[in-house]
Design an enzyme around this catalytic site. Structure first.
Site, PDB file in Angstrom:
ATOM      1  CG  ASN A   1      -0.548  -0.149   2.621  1.00  0.00           C
ATOM      2  OD1 ASN A   1       0.694  -0.329   2.623  1.00  0.00           O
ATOM      3  ND2 ASN A   1      -1.289   0.100   3.441  1.00  0.00           N
TER       4      ASN A   1
ATOM      5  CD  GLU B   1       4.955  -0.130  12.900  1.00  0.00           C
ATOM      6  OE1 GLU B   1       3.602   0.064  13.099  1.00  0.00           O
ATOM      7  OE2 GLU B   1       5.789   0.476  13.604  1.00  0.00           O
TER       8      GLU B   1
ATOM      9  CB  CYS C   1      -2.095   0.388   8.715  1.00  0.00           C
ATOM     10  SG  CYS C   1      -0.865   1.668   8.761  1.00  0.00           S
TER      11      CYS C   1
ATOM     12  CD  GLU D   1       8.511   0.513  10.730  1.00  0.00           C
ATOM     13  OE1 GLU D   1       7.593   0.996   9.989  1.00  0.00           O
ATOM     14  OE2 GLU D   1       9.175  -0.382  10.397  1.00  0.00           O
TER      15      GLU D   1
HETATM   16  P1  NAP Z   1       0.167  -9.050   3.842  1.00  0.00           P
HETATM   17  O1  NAP Z   1      -0.571  -9.972   3.011  1.00  0.00           O
HETATM   18  O2  NAP Z   1       0.634  -9.276   5.379  1.00  0.00           O
HETATM   19  O3  NAP Z   1       1.622  -8.884   3.163  1.00  0.00           O
HETATM   20  C1  NAP Z   1       2.581  -8.051   3.574  1.00  0.00           C
HETATM   21  C2  NAP Z   1       3.950  -8.502   3.277  1.00  0.00           C
HETATM   22  O4  NAP Z   1       4.186  -9.903   3.658  1.00  0.00           O
HETATM   23  C3  NAP Z   1       4.007  -8.735   1.555  1.00  0.00           C
HETATM   24  O5  NAP Z   1       5.300  -8.399   1.267  1.00  0.00           O
HETATM   25  C4  NAP Z   1       3.852 -10.227   1.447  1.00  0.00           C
HETATM   26  O6  NAP Z   1       4.063 -10.584   0.285  1.00  0.00           O
HETATM   27  C5  NAP Z   1       4.606 -10.643   2.817  1.00  0.00           C
HETATM   28  N1  NAP Z   1       4.030 -12.238   3.271  1.00  0.00           N
HETATM   29  C6  NAP Z   1       2.926 -12.495   2.986  1.00  0.00           C
HETATM   30  N2  NAP Z   1       2.868 -14.003   3.576  1.00  0.00           N
HETATM   31  C7  NAP Z   1       3.924 -13.994   4.040  1.00  0.00           C
HETATM   32  C8  NAP Z   1       4.807 -15.090   4.751  1.00  0.00           C
HETATM   33  N3  NAP Z   1       3.998 -16.252   4.965  1.00  0.00           N
HETATM   34  N4  NAP Z   1       6.044 -15.080   5.180  1.00  0.00           N
HETATM   35  C9  NAP Z   1       6.723 -13.684   4.927  1.00  0.00           C
HETATM   36  N5  NAP Z   1       6.205 -12.848   4.082  1.00  0.00           N
HETATM   37  C10 NAP Z   1       4.868 -12.788   3.913  1.00  0.00           C
HETATM   38  O7  NAP Z   1      -0.323  -7.558   4.074  1.00  0.00           O
HETATM   39  P2  NAP Z   1      -0.684  -6.650   2.510  1.00  0.00           P
HETATM   40  O8  NAP Z   1      -2.180  -7.042   2.355  1.00  0.00           O
HETATM   41  O9  NAP Z   1       0.191  -6.645   1.702  1.00  0.00           O
HETATM   42  O10 NAP Z   1      -0.796  -5.202   3.298  1.00  0.00           O
HETATM   43  C11 NAP Z   1      -1.995  -4.722   4.051  1.00  0.00           C
HETATM   44  C12 NAP Z   1      -1.696  -5.002   5.386  1.00  0.00           C
HETATM   45  O11 NAP Z   1      -0.531  -4.390   5.967  1.00  0.00           O
HETATM   46  C13 NAP Z   1      -2.924  -4.501   6.203  1.00  0.00           C
HETATM   47  O12 NAP Z   1      -3.415  -5.165   7.300  1.00  0.00           O
HETATM   48  C14 NAP Z   1      -2.264  -3.112   6.704  1.00  0.00           C
HETATM   49  O13 NAP Z   1      -3.074  -2.448   7.791  1.00  0.00           O
HETATM   50  C15 NAP Z   1      -0.784  -3.355   6.961  1.00  0.00           C
HETATM   51  N6  NAP Z   1      -0.165  -2.401   7.089  1.00  0.00           N
HETATM   52  C16 NAP Z   1       0.218  -1.778   8.293  1.00  0.00           C
HETATM   53  C17 NAP Z   1       1.252  -0.792   8.479  1.00  0.00           C
HETATM   54  C18 NAP Z   1       1.592  -0.270   9.759  1.00  0.00           C
HETATM   55  O14 NAP Z   1       2.521   0.531   9.666  1.00  0.00           O
HETATM   56  N7  NAP Z   1       1.113  -0.470  10.952  1.00  0.00           N
HETATM   57  C19 NAP Z   1       1.447   0.064   7.335  1.00  0.00           C
HETATM   58  C20 NAP Z   1       0.984  -0.243   6.025  1.00  0.00           C
HETATM   59  C21 NAP Z   1       0.096  -1.546   6.087  1.00  0.00           C
HETATM   60  P3  NAP Z   1       3.119 -11.189  -0.982  1.00  0.00           P
HETATM   61  O15 NAP Z   1       3.179  -9.937  -1.651  1.00  0.00           O
HETATM   62  O16 NAP Z   1       3.998 -12.041  -1.727  1.00  0.00           O
HETATM   63  O17 NAP Z   1       2.089 -11.543  -0.196  1.00  0.00           O
END
Ligand code: NAP
Length: 486
Positions: free
Chosen positions: A159, A258, A292, A466
């Site tokens: 995102n 995060e 998020c 962070e």
């Molecule tokens: P995600 O599905 O958890 O993926 C995040 C990252 O993790 C991607 O690079 C993904 O790779 C990787 N990943 C997925 N499964 C994994 C595994 N089993 N082992 C290692 N890496 C793995 O989340 P998203 O849909 O990309 O992002 C949205 C989420 O991020 C939302 O929940 C949002 O709230 C959160 N977010 C939080 C913050 C914060 O600062 N708190 C900031 C931004 C976003 P792939 O692309 O290959 O799936």
């Protein structure tokens, strides 16, 4: 600014390991898709577990020398990278819009925000402190020093394709930690462009490595369990964060997480309504709601909810939806078909439970993953969207009558990232800000992200912070040296 095909052409599409661009094992690749059309933009290297291992071994080999670079040299690298990001902001913004969908002005804003992490941590690099203390018995001295944690694994979401990378790489480089970064498969191009910039900025070979991969778990799990890395820093969903925390337990890695959010946005009856509507637009519509920090539950005092709903629906309904490269577009597509389907089903669930649609709610026919800005009112607390991240441009309004009731409702979630509170009563503002279980509170403002502030969540929104003065601590170990004097 270059045109679309030339920015795609210009970016490297291979893995970045030990200062060199290399093909993935057997030349494997995967496609990167433009979410506004569903069409393939290009293909990038699809790392195998062996490629991941090579990247981590490069980071391990580079660690000792990188830790010995002077803080001033590391600060200079970060400042040079800051300058390059800012000089190339237009092309980098276009690249980001193409792979992720956000409107160009927002993408430009993200490049500036991302660059700012480098400028901020350039300052922190030269201010890593320590201490000198007399033992209580007087017979010894304590020298307290900070050292880099060691090789890090960094995993980022789609995102904020650039800023989530610089928010980790900035403090890692400032602290003297080497790293392997893995961006999300939907948005690898921004991170690959950043690797080129870091190399140009003088970051030595092996200090920063990047693997792009479709099978995130298959590549990263062996690295997390290998014992070669000392730290994992992850930004993404709470679901994946839990899995990675468990994997990290095996070799007791330092972890920074995060994770997801479910931000309450509370408007009291004494709030300035114009300010509250502006705040709601900022907190809801930044990044099409795919943040998020997005306002996920809007609690509005029952004496003003009708007026607030009308004004918000007028503003949101007037936003132009379209491809992020088009002028005047304020709302781009969602990231993919699954993201669109999730938003559609959450809205159907809320309407099925009695919510009323004030604007939006209908997906137009056509290509791309577009969802219209939508305002729902009368959303019951048992609607699915009340405890899940919507991750789309949907504002659900729920009425409340007392401060006590709304604080209880705001805290009724496993998440605790951020809350927004609108009121002109200072005592109430402080009471509510202190009672809300989140790591951050926006008081009469709809944006909290700032590289100079400590960003992070409580409860299942994460571990660690962070940015801010504490951001670098996540990448430092504290060592104490006891010195006998008598
Ligand atoms: P995600 O599905 O958890 O993926 C995040 C990252 O993790 C991607 O690079 C993904 O790779 C990787 N990943 C997925 N499964 C994994 C595994 N089993 N082992 C290692 N890496 C793995 O989340 P998203 O849909 O990309 O992002 C949205 C989420 O991020 C939302 O929940 C949002 O709230 C959160 N977010 C939080 C913050 C914060 O600062 N708190 C900031 C931004 C976003 P792939 O692309 O290959 O799936």
């Amino acid at each position: 600014m270059s045109d679309e095909s030339s920015v795609i052409e210009a970016v490297e599409k291979r893995l970045f390991i030990d200062g060199k661009w290399v093909e993935a094992t057997r030349g494997a690749t995967f496609d990167v898709v433009d979410p506004s059309t569903g069409e393939v933009l290009c293909a990038v290297a699809d790392a195998s577990p062996a490629d991941g291992r090579a990247a981590l071994e490069a980071a391990v080999a580079a660690q000792a020398d990188f830790a010995r670079t002077s803080p001033r040299d590391r600060a200079d690298m970060l400042m040079a990278a800051y300058e390059l990001l800012m000089e190339r902001a237009d092309d980098l913004a276009l690249l980001m819009t193409l792979e992720m969908g956000k409107p160009l002005p927002e993408a430009r804003g993200e490049i500036a925000y991302a660059a700012e992490f480098f400028r901020h941590f350039a300052g922190e690099a030269v201010r890593i402190d320590g201490g000198y203390q007399t033992a209580p018995a007087g017979n010894a001295r304590f020298l307290i020093a900070k050292q880099p944690v060691g090789p890090c694994l960094l995993i980022t979401p789609w995102n904020f394709p650039m800023a989530m990378g610089t928010r980790k790489l900035g403090p890692a480089i400032a602290a003297g930690c080497t790293s392997v970064i893995k961006p999300a498969h939907q948005t690898p191009l921004s991170m690959l462009a950043l690797m080129g910039i870091l190399a140009e900025a003088g970051v030595p070979a092996g200090a920063v490595n990047c693997v792009t991969a479709m099978d995130a778990g298959g590549v990263m799990e062996p690295l997390i369990r290998s014992g070669l890395a000392r730290k994992l820093s992850f930004t993404g969903s709470t679901r994946v964060g839990r899995v990675l925390l468990e994997q990290s337990a095996e070799k007791v890695l330092r972890t920074s997480l995060e994770l997801g959010g479910n931000a309450p946005f509370i408007v009291f009856e004494d709030a300035d309504l114009d300010e509250a509507v502006d705040g709601a637009i900022a907190a809801k519509m930044r990044n099409m709601g795919e943040a998020c920090t997005a306002a996920n539950r809007l609690f509005v005092h029952n004496s003003i909810i009708d007026e607030f709903g009308r004004r918000l629906a007028d503003r949101m309904g007037a936003l132009t939806v379209g491809r992020g490269t088009e002028p005047d577009v304020k709302v781009g597509p969602l990231i993919d078909a699954a993201g669109l389907e999730k938003v559609r089903s959450l809205v159907a669930d809320a309407v099925g439970r009695g919510a009323t649609v004030l604007t939006g709610g209908e997906v137009a026919a056509g290509n791309g993953y577009f969802y219209p800005p939508t305002v729902l009112t009368g959303v019951p607390r048992d609607a699915a969207m009340a405890d899940q991240e919507i991750f789309g441009p949907v504002a659900p309004l729920t009425p409340f009558s007392t401060e006590e009731e709304v604080v209880e409702a705001a805290n009724d979630t496993e998440y605790g990232l951020v809350a927004y509170v609108f009121t002109n009563d200072l005592r109430r503002a402080l009471r509510v800000a202190e009672s809300i279980e989140t790591g951050m509170v926006g008081l009469n403002q709809g944006v909290v992200s700032n590289p100079a502030a400590p960003f992070g969540g409580m409860k299942q929104s994460g571990l660690g912070r962070e940015g801010g003065a504490v951001g670098i601590d996540e990448f430092l170990e504290t060592k104490y040296i006891g010195i006998a004097v008598s």
